[in-house]
Design an enzyme around this catalytic site. Structure first.
Site, PDB file in Angstrom:
ATOM      1  CG  HIS A  68      -2.184   0.609   1.093  1.00  0.00           C
ATOM      2  ND1 HIS A  68      -2.339   1.932   0.772  1.00  0.00           N
ATOM      3  CD2 HIS A  68      -3.423   0.090   1.167  1.00  0.00           C
ATOM      4  CE1 HIS A  68      -3.622   2.203   0.679  1.00  0.00           C
ATOM      5  NE2 HIS A  68      -4.298   1.111   0.912  1.00  0.00           N
ATOM      6  CE1 TYR A 197      -3.694   9.549   5.726  1.00  0.00           C
ATOM      7  CE2 TYR A 197      -5.052   9.286   7.680  1.00  0.00           C
ATOM      8  CZ  TYR A 197      -3.921   8.973   6.962  1.00  0.00           C
ATOM      9  OH  TYR A 197      -3.007   8.072   7.461  1.00  0.00           O
ATOM     10  N   PRO A 289      -3.445   6.846  17.024  1.00  0.00           N
ATOM     11  CG  PRO A 289      -5.672   6.156  16.816  1.00  0.00           C
ATOM     12  CD  PRO A 289      -4.735   6.868  17.725  1.00  0.00           C
ATOM     13  CE  LYS A 293       4.956   7.075  11.812  1.00  0.00           C
ATOM     14  NZ  LYS A 293       5.822   6.708  10.697  1.00  0.00           N
ATOM     15  CE1 TYR A 384       0.829   6.877   4.912  1.00  0.00           C
ATOM     16  CE2 TYR A 384       0.272   8.079   6.911  1.00  0.00           C
ATOM     17  CZ  TYR A 384      -0.090   7.227   5.886  1.00  0.00           C
ATOM     18  OH  TYR A 384      -1.365   6.718   5.833  1.00  0.00           O
TER      19      TYR A 384
END
Ligand code: APR
Length: 387
Positions: A68, A197, A289, A293, A384
């Site tokens: 992904h 998002y 969240p 991580k 990220y």
């Protein structure tokens, strides 16, 4: 060696120790079936995959995991996609549900002769400043018991016994981000081929793949919201609104199988070693969240500690143990800093007072620079995906 907790931290640590011939027992308060079915995280960083590769723990994720590498942001200023796999270090996540990883880790641990006691709850760790700390437990049959070892690894999460057993003076850094999410697992395939998002005046919404039949969604909600307060209908209508389904296409609906309300907060304990007691994963630091991580830090800390314990117990070289806390905290704080930035990117206060307006304008500017600046996009990709 006694390891408290059979989550990602405890099981990676246990596997590496057993692999190196170090006698260890894992004490886990839940039953095996619960540990193997508990849906938690699911985005594995490349460094996590490399660690699991190094220790022969990645066969399942390579067989069933999916790569992904794209985020899609939907905001009041439009939609933009960020193919982070082509930016920064040019790396991708592996999507592999945590319950599947934990099941793999457990099977390997037991196949290597690892010992685990399910239904055994650690109550306290005593004598950590001595040579033979004791773990007081409540055995599966409810009887009190005790385990002694040279070292104890607290991998029992944010509510575990390790945290409760820290000496006075242990420092806890803490931040309540003032944001609450309704976490959802929907029995539906993904609606986007990206991590979604959505930033909307009604609040944040998130979309993350888990398996081909199950998708993770988040809905920002009021603090104090009850998980069951929202009907499936209302959840999907709100997700449609915030993800601007009218502009970008409908979401693929299904039964909402799991709900949980999570207040976004972070904390970091310091130091992560107290004599013979070491903290790993969520027991060491809780991370929101927002940037996926937590499980990755748990695996990284577990390998760091496993190497240090092996050196000490096989060669007497305690340098790794002495350096464990500082080394692990370097990674923890880098992840905390990025996760904190992500929260500011995706959430803005709803008020019309000067402070709320200012923070919301900061948020919009962060999104604009992420959309328009290649250097910002490279920075984003590196942090990220990195741990
Ligand atoms: N005694 C024994 N076991 C305990 C106790 C206790 N007192 N308290 C908790 N546990 C067990 C839990 O049942 C769980 O199996 O410890 C384990 C802790 O696992 P996690 O909470 O998954 O923590 P960790 O391994 O650090 O992984 C952290 O993974 O869960 C994801 O993203 C999530 O950030 C989190 C990351």
């Amino acid at each position: 060696m006694v390891v408290l907790g059979a989550g990602p931290a405890g099981l990676v640590l246990g596997n590496i120790l057993v692999d190196r011939g170090i006698d260890c027992v894992v004490l886990e308060r839940a039953e095996r079936a619960h540990v193997e079915t508990r849906a938690r995280a699911g985005f594995l960083a490349p460094e996590t995959v490399r660690i699991l590769d190094r220790h022969g723990l990645s066969e399942g994720l390579h067989r069933r995991g999916r790569l992904h590498g794209t985020c899609e942001f939907r905001t009041e200023d439009g939609r933009f996609r960020l193919d982070y796999s082509g930016l920064g270090q040019r790396e991708q996540h592996t999507v592999y549900p945590q319950q599947e990883l934990v099941t793999d880790l457990l099977a390997r641990f037991l196949s290597r002769g690892g010992r685990i006691r399910f239904g055994t709850e650690a109550v306290a760790v005593r004598g950590a400043d001595g040579e033979r700390p004791e773990v007081a437990v409540r055995e599966a049959d409810g009887r009190p018991g005790a385990w002694r070892a040279r070292y104890v690894a607290g991998c029992d999460g944010r509510h575990g016994a390790a945290r409760r057993s820290l000496p006075a003076g242990a420092v806890r850094h803490h931040r309540d981000h003032g944001v609450t999410w309704l976490g959802l697992l929907a029995e539906a395939p993904t609606s986007l081929d990206a991590v979604g998002y959505a930033v909307h005046e009604r609040g944040f919404a998130g979309h993350m793949a888990r398996t081909s039949e199950v998708t993770r969604y988040y809905l920002q909600c009021e603090r104090g919201t009850e998980a069951d307060a929202w009907s499936d209908e209302r959840i999907w209508d709100e997700l449609d609104l915030r993800m601007r389904a009218r502009d970008y296409g409908p979401l693929r609906r299904g039964r909402v199988a799991e709900r949980s309300v999570v207040g976004l907060e972070s904390d970091v304990l310091e130091p992560l070693r107290h004599g013979a007691l070491f903290l790993v994963g969520d027991a060491a630091a809780l991370i929101s969240p927002s940037a996926a991580k937590g499980a990755n830090l748990a695996v990284l800390g577990a390998e760091l500690l496993a190497r240090a314990l092996t050196d000490d117990l096989t060669t007497g070289n305690s340098e790794g143990l002495d350096a464990y806390s500082a080394r692990c905290l370097t990674h923890v704080w880098r992840a905390q800093e990025f996760s904190h930035w992500m929260i500011g990117l995706l959430h803005g206060p709803s008020g019309t007072d000067g402070e709320s307006l200012f923070l919301n304008s900061l948020r919009r500017s962060r999104l604009t620079s992420l959309r328009t600046s290649l250097s910002r996009q490279n920075w984003f990709a590196e942090h990220y995906v990195g741990v």
